[in-house]
Motif scaffolding. Structure first.
Motif, PDB file in Angstrom:
ATOM      1  N   ILE A 285      41.597 -50.650  83.400  1.00 22.96           N
ATOM      2  CA  ILE A 285      42.998 -50.813  82.996  1.00 22.96           C
ATOM      3  C   ILE A 285      43.081 -51.129  81.509  1.00 22.96           C
ATOM      4  CG2 ILE A 285      45.066 -52.237  83.252  1.00 22.96           C
ATOM      5  CD1 ILE A 285      44.252 -52.673  86.176  1.00 22.96           C
ATOM      6  N   ILE A 286      42.297 -52.124  81.076  1.00 17.91           N
ATOM      7  CA  ILE A 286      42.342 -52.547  79.681  1.00 17.91           C
ATOM      8  C   ILE A 286      41.854 -51.433  78.755  1.00 17.91           C
ATOM      9  CG2 ILE A 286      41.442 -54.227  78.023  1.00 17.91           C
ATOM     10  CD1 ILE A 286      43.480 -55.305  80.084  1.00 17.91           C
ATOM     11  N   THR A 287      40.807 -50.737  79.167  1.00 20.42           N
ATOM     12  CA  THR A 287      40.269 -49.645  78.357  1.00 20.42           C
ATOM     13  C   THR A 287      41.309 -48.546  78.172  1.00 20.42           C
ATOM     14  OG1 THR A 287      38.009 -50.070  79.094  1.00 20.42           O
ATOM     15  CG2 THR A 287      38.484 -47.881  78.216  1.00 20.42           C
ATOM     16  N   ALA A 288      41.936 -48.145  79.260  1.00 21.50           N
ATOM     17  CA  ALA A 288      42.932 -47.072  79.177  1.00 21.50           C
ATOM     18  C   ALA A 288      44.134 -47.496  78.361  1.00 21.50           C
ATOM     19  CB  ALA A 288      43.359 -46.665  80.587  1.00 21.50           C
TER      20      ALA A 288
ATOM     21  N   ARG B 274      32.389 -63.416  90.461  1.00 21.27           N
ATOM     22  CA  ARG B 274      32.619 -62.261  91.305  1.00 21.27           C
ATOM     23  C   ARG B 274      31.658 -61.145  90.884  1.00 21.27           C
ATOM     24  NH1 ARG B 274      38.227 -59.279  89.215  1.00 21.27           N
ATOM     25  NH2 ARG B 274      37.461 -58.733  87.138  1.00 21.27           N
ATOM     26  N   THR B 275      31.330 -60.302  91.820  1.00 24.82           N
ATOM     27  CA  THR B 275      30.467 -59.149  91.524  1.00 24.82           C
ATOM     28  C   THR B 275      31.219 -57.833  91.678  1.00 24.82           C
ATOM     29  OG1 THR B 275      29.681 -59.077  93.811  1.00 24.82           O
ATOM     30  CG2 THR B 275      28.392 -60.375  92.231  1.00 24.82           C
ATOM     31  N   MET B 276      32.347 -57.875  92.368  1.00 25.47           N
ATOM     32  CA  MET B 276      33.136 -56.675  92.622  1.00 25.47           C
ATOM     33  C   MET B 276      34.561 -56.873  92.123  1.00 25.47           C
ATOM     34  SD  MET B 276      30.931 -54.714  94.224  1.00 25.47           S
ATOM     35  CE  MET B 276      31.919 -53.444  95.043  1.00 25.47           C
ATOM     36  N   ASP B 277      35.170 -55.790  91.688  1.00 25.07           N
ATOM     37  CA  ASP B 277      36.555 -55.802  91.257  1.00 25.07           C
ATOM     38  C   ASP B 277      37.260 -54.603  91.851  1.00 25.07           C
ATOM     39  OD1 ASP B 277      38.999 -56.041  89.988  1.00 25.07           O
ATOM     40  OD2 ASP B 277      38.258 -55.417  88.011  1.00 25.07           O
ATOM     41  N   ASN B 278      38.154 -54.859  92.782  1.00 30.04           N
ATOM     42  CA  ASN B 278      38.945 -53.799  93.410  1.00 30.04           C
ATOM     43  C   ASN B 278      38.052 -52.711  93.996  1.00 30.04           C
ATOM     44  OD1 ASN B 278      41.384 -52.745  94.258  1.00 30.04           O
ATOM     45  ND2 ASN B 278      41.874 -51.759  92.293  1.00 30.04           N
ATOM     46  N   GLY B 279      36.958 -53.153  94.622  1.00 31.88           N
ATOM     47  CA  GLY B 279      36.075 -52.228  95.313  1.00 31.88           C
ATOM     48  C   GLY B 279      34.958 -51.641  94.480  1.00 31.88           C
ATOM     49  N   SER B 280      34.903 -51.960  93.204  1.00 31.41           N
ATOM     50  CA  SER B 280      33.856 -51.420  92.329  1.00 31.41           C
ATOM     51  C   SER B 280      33.077 -52.567  91.692  1.00 31.41           C
ATOM     52  CB  SER B 280      34.462 -50.550  91.226  1.00 31.41           C
ATOM     53  OG  SER B 280      35.144 -49.436  91.768  1.00 31.41           O
ATOM     54  N   PRO B 281      31.798 -52.340  91.383  1.00 27.57           N
ATOM     55  CA  PRO B 281      31.010 -53.388  90.707  1.00 27.57           C
ATOM     56  C   PRO B 281      31.608 -53.708  89.339  1.00 27.57           C
ATOM     57  CG  PRO B 281      29.594 -51.669  91.591  1.00 27.57           C
ATOM     58  CD  PRO B 281      30.988 -51.150  91.690  1.00 27.57           C
ATOM     59  N   VAL B 282      31.585 -54.985  88.971  1.00 28.88           N
ATOM     60  CA  VAL B 282      32.095 -55.365  87.657  1.00 28.88           C
ATOM     61  C   VAL B 282      31.139 -54.872  86.574  1.00 28.88           C
ATOM     62  CG1 VAL B 282      33.352 -57.390  88.484  1.00 28.88           C
ATOM     63  CG2 VAL B 282      30.969 -57.621  87.761  1.00 28.88           C
TER      64      VAL B 282
ATOM     65  N   ILE C  96      50.756 -54.767  80.604  1.00 25.58           N
ATOM     66  CA  ILE C  96      49.546 -54.388  81.332  1.00 25.58           C
ATOM     67  C   ILE C  96      49.976 -53.947  82.727  1.00 25.58           C
ATOM     68  CG2 ILE C  96      47.366 -55.231  82.282  1.00 25.58           C
ATOM     69  CD1 ILE C  96      47.216 -57.169  79.939  1.00 25.58           C
ATOM     70  N   PRO C  97      49.699 -52.725  83.099  1.00 24.10           N
ATOM     71  CA  PRO C  97      50.181 -52.215  84.388  1.00 24.10           C
ATOM     72  C   PRO C  97      49.364 -52.770  85.556  1.00 24.10           C
ATOM     73  CG  PRO C  97      48.798 -50.589  83.342  1.00 24.10           C
ATOM     74  CD  PRO C  97      48.934 -51.706  82.350  1.00 24.10           C
ATOM     75  N   PRO C  98      49.917 -52.742  86.759  1.00 23.81           N
ATOM     76  CA  PRO C  98      49.140 -53.154  87.935  1.00 23.81           C
ATOM     77  C   PRO C  98      48.027 -52.142  88.204  1.00 23.81           C
ATOM     78  CG  PRO C  98      51.237 -52.198  88.602  1.00 23.81           C
ATOM     79  CD  PRO C  98      51.296 -52.347  87.103  1.00 23.81           C
ATOM     80  N   ALA C  99      47.004 -52.603  88.891  1.00 26.80           N
ATOM     81  CA  ALA C  99      45.860 -51.730  89.179  1.00 26.80           C
ATOM     82  C   ALA C  99      46.229 -50.660  90.185  1.00 26.80           C
ATOM     83  CB  ALA C  99      44.698 -52.568  89.717  1.00 26.80           C
ATOM     84  N   MET C 100      45.719 -49.450  89.941  1.00 24.13           N
ATOM     85  CA  MET C 100      45.849 -48.378  90.917  1.00 24.13           C
ATOM     86  C   MET C 100      44.684 -48.482  91.897  1.00 24.13           C
ATOM     87  SD  MET C 100      47.103 -45.183  88.525  1.00 24.13           S
ATOM     88  CE  MET C 100      45.682 -45.277  87.435  1.00 24.13           C
ATOM     89  N   ALA C 101      44.668 -47.628  92.875  1.00 20.38           N
ATOM     90  CA  ALA C 101      43.612 -47.664  93.892  1.00 20.38           C
ATOM     91  C   ALA C 101      42.237 -47.562  93.236  1.00 20.38           C
ATOM     92  CB  ALA C 101      43.806 -46.528  94.896  1.00 20.38           C
ATOM     93  N   ASN C 102      41.378 -48.532  93.548  1.00 18.42           N
ATOM     94  CA  ASN C 102      39.987 -48.562  93.091  1.00 18.42           C
ATOM     95  C   ASN C 102      39.842 -48.696  91.573  1.00 18.42           C
ATOM     96  OD1 ASN C 102      39.012 -48.197  95.767  1.00 18.42           O
ATOM     97  ND2 ASN C 102      39.390 -45.987  95.575  1.00 18.42           N
ATOM     98  N   GLN C 103      40.922 -49.032  90.888  1.00 16.38           N
ATOM     99  CA  GLN C 103      40.850 -49.181  89.434  1.00 16.38           C
ATOM    100  C   GLN C 103      40.483 -50.621  89.070  1.00 16.38           C
ATOM    101  OE1 GLN C 103      44.516 -48.804  87.203  1.00 16.38           O
ATOM    102  NE2 GLN C 103      43.468 -47.737  85.519  1.00 16.38           N
TER     103      GLN C 103
END
Length: 593
Positions: free
Chosen positions: A461-464, A495-503, A449-456
């Motif tokens: 990640i899992i979907t891709a 949490r409600t946000m993940d890496n800057g985006s709503p979950v 599983i790769p590390p998250a990219m900006a705003n990802q």
């Protein structure tokens, strides 16, 4: 004594040779084809497993490669995620039903587990404390079957045989060290009386006339060979006890009738008591068996009901829940670079998990409550993860507002990649442990599983990662369940946000009743609680534990019947009593699955 007992083989059924003859058959038919659950940094947990919670990366698929503790793996290849980000088109998944794949041996010689041996010896000898000898016995290998009492992993090899032989001799010497100690056994104070009374307890049935005669010869030899200042009676008793505790009639729960014929009253008493009490039947239960009480479904059910009130059932259910939900993994969770994490959380989360299920059972609740109860157990180490203030040093029941076990901190923290959710294995665990879904065969080559990219987001990640193959298993079965918990991070905090985006927690799942959509884990848990699949799955797991073997497709009607009891509002105890009434429990089962 061991050499002497072996020399008596022609008179008492050649105990040693009998055991060694049965062992190769069991070993030869024992299969170990399931993946083992991984636990460690970057481990690729099996479908019966969890991804490593210490590393920052993990394998994407549901096939495990890292050894560790765990349960039966059903696998799962990577596939298209059920998230709205990939835009991939997949064929709708078939409705998921409880998988009845199994490899039963249908053994008629079910060896006592180590704990059953320990408890049975304690009870038939009326000891005041456990012998502790079973602590040194060979243990079943975990991870091959759902439960460690399964016939495929409980067998006798040379090591186990030596364990039983030395333990039998040690116990016999202990309880006959003095005449007073021998009298405390309370099984008659003459040769014939002792052999009949003690033999009935040890073999869980009345002895035949031939057996009384054979063990009479053992007694006579003991009076002449045994040393020490004790009486001849005590010397004879010492050899009888040592021989009986090495007999297959003690070491195995034996079922010898034709396939389809009813179990005898003694066989039923043994089967129910060793399941629900983890020990041999009491003298009263054996009397009931002799009187025919266990011969009818209703009579057996009434006896089971009484056993469910025994304090021993609490220990039995703890073992069942611990093995089913893999609580042993709490001993080895570790996280790197997570400031809030401390190793002191491990035992607290493990005990909190036990207490959650203790409450479900003791309060006479049912399968639905496993998914909907908002009562949780919180201690000083984990209170802050629930946004609660620690109160004292003990674990206490609190209102968490989180429905079901899977939304509690322990499960969410265990199924995580450091501070990130391990969505794949959250989905795998619920599918295999509570829905009995069969995601398929694991992929042999699983990407990290790769590390998250900006705003990802984690969901992206899992979907891709899982969109390129195995669309049904990941995209429609595994991922939707796990991604419903995206509003909980790797420490189980809301949490409600993940890496800057709503979950995004929405998804759909192909339940047995059809594909149903949900907006989050709360709605998902409600769907699971009201549908048939989870109720049948729990019934299957419990039946497998009670029968000490895998179940197969021909037994689906029994599981559907038990699931209906549960789905109609029956408690866990109601389902267990209903199992005792089933022909599949009360008759000899064998032959090809």
């Amino acid at each position: 004594m061991g050499v002497f007992v072996r020399q008596l083989g022609t008179r008492i059924g050649s105990t040693g040779r009998f055991l060694c003859a049965v062992a190769p058959l069991l070993v030869a038919t024992l299969g170990c084809s399931a993946s083992i659950e991984g636990q460690g940094p970057g481990a690729s947990g099996a479908s019966g497993g969890t991804s490593g919670s210490g590393g920052t990366s993990g394998k994407s698929g549901s096939g495990g490669s890292t050894p560790g503790q765990g349960g039966t793996s059903n696998g799962g290849t990577s596939g298209v995620s059920n998230g709205g980000t990939s835009g991939a088109t997949v064929v709708p998944a078939a409705p998921q039903v409880v998988s009845m794949k199994g490899e039963p041996l249908y053994s008629r010689f079910l060896r006592l587990t180590n704990s059953q041996w320990e408890n049975s010896v304690h009870d038939i000898l009326k000891l005041t404390a456990a012998t502790g000898l079973s602590d040194n016995f060979q243990h079943a290998v975990g991870g091959t079957t759902d439960f460690e009492n399964n016939e495929r992993v409980v067998y006798v090899d040379d090591t186990a045989w030596q364990d039983f032989q030395s333990a039998a001799e040690a116990v016999a010497n202990q309880v006959t060290a003095t005449d007073a100690a021998a009298k405390a056994i309370g099984a008659g104070m003459d040769k014939a009386g002792f052999i009949s009374a003690f033999g009935r307890r040890a073999f869980r049935r009345d002895l035949t006339a031939a057996e009384v005669t054979s063990y009479g010869a053992v007694y006579d030899q003991g009076t002449m060979i045994a040393t020490g200042s004790v009486s001849a009676f005590t010397k004879g008793v010492r050899y009888v006890i040592g021989a009986m505790l090495q007999s297959p009639h003690f070491l195995y729960r034996i079922e010898m009738g034709d396939t389809g014929s009813p179990l005898t009253g003694y066989e039923m008493a043994s089967k129910v008591s060793l399941w629900l009490r983890d020990t041999t039947p009491t003298d009263v239960m054996l009397d009931a068996a002799a009187a025919g009480t266990f011969d009818t479904a209703q009579g057996a059910a009434e006896q089971a009901n009484a056993m469910l009130a025994d304090t021993a059932i609490g220990t039995v259910m703890r073992r069942f829940n611990g093995e089913l939900y893999k609580f042993a993994l709490y001993d080895s969770i570790t996280k790197v670079g997570v400031p809030e994490w401390t190793d002191a959380m491990n035992p607290e989360m493990k005990e909190a998990s036990y207490l959650f299920f203790d409450r479900i059972f003791s309060q006479n609740l049912g399968v639905s409550d496993i998914f909907t109860s908002t009562a949780g157990f919180v201690g000083p180490q984990t209170a802050s993860l629930y946004s609660l203030k620690a109160q004292g040093t003990q674990i206490k029941q609190v209102e968490t507002g989180r429905p079901g076990y899977y939304a509690q901190v322990p499960f969410l923290t265990r199924q995580a990649r450091n501070n990130d959710p391990d969505s794949i294995h959250r989905g795998v665990r619920i599918n295999t442990d509570s829905l009995c879904a069969d995601p398929g065969v694991p992929s042999p080559d699983l990407p990290d599983i790769p590390p998250a990219m900006a705003n990802q987001t984690n969901r992206q990640i899992i979907t891709a990662l899982t969109k390129t193959c195995g669309a049904e298993c990941h995209g429609q079965v595994i991922n939707p369940i796990g991604l419903a918990f995206e509003d909980f991070d790797g420490m189980g905090r809301k949490r409600t946000m993940d890496n800057g985006s709503p979950v995004d927690t929405a998804g759909s799942y192909p339940f047995a009743e059809g594909t149903l959509s949900f907006k989050d884990s709360t709605e998902l848990m409600q769907l699971i609680a009201t549908g048939s699949q989870a109720h049948q799955c729990w019934a299957k797991k419990m039946a497998s534990y009670a029968l000490e073997r895998d179940l197969v497709e021909s037994e689906r009607p029994m599981i559907e019947s038990l699931g209906a009891v549960s789905q109609a509002g029956g408690s866990l105890k109601d389902v267990m009593v209903a199992l005792v009434k089933e022909n599949g429990f009360r008759t000899h089962v064998g032959g090809a699955p």
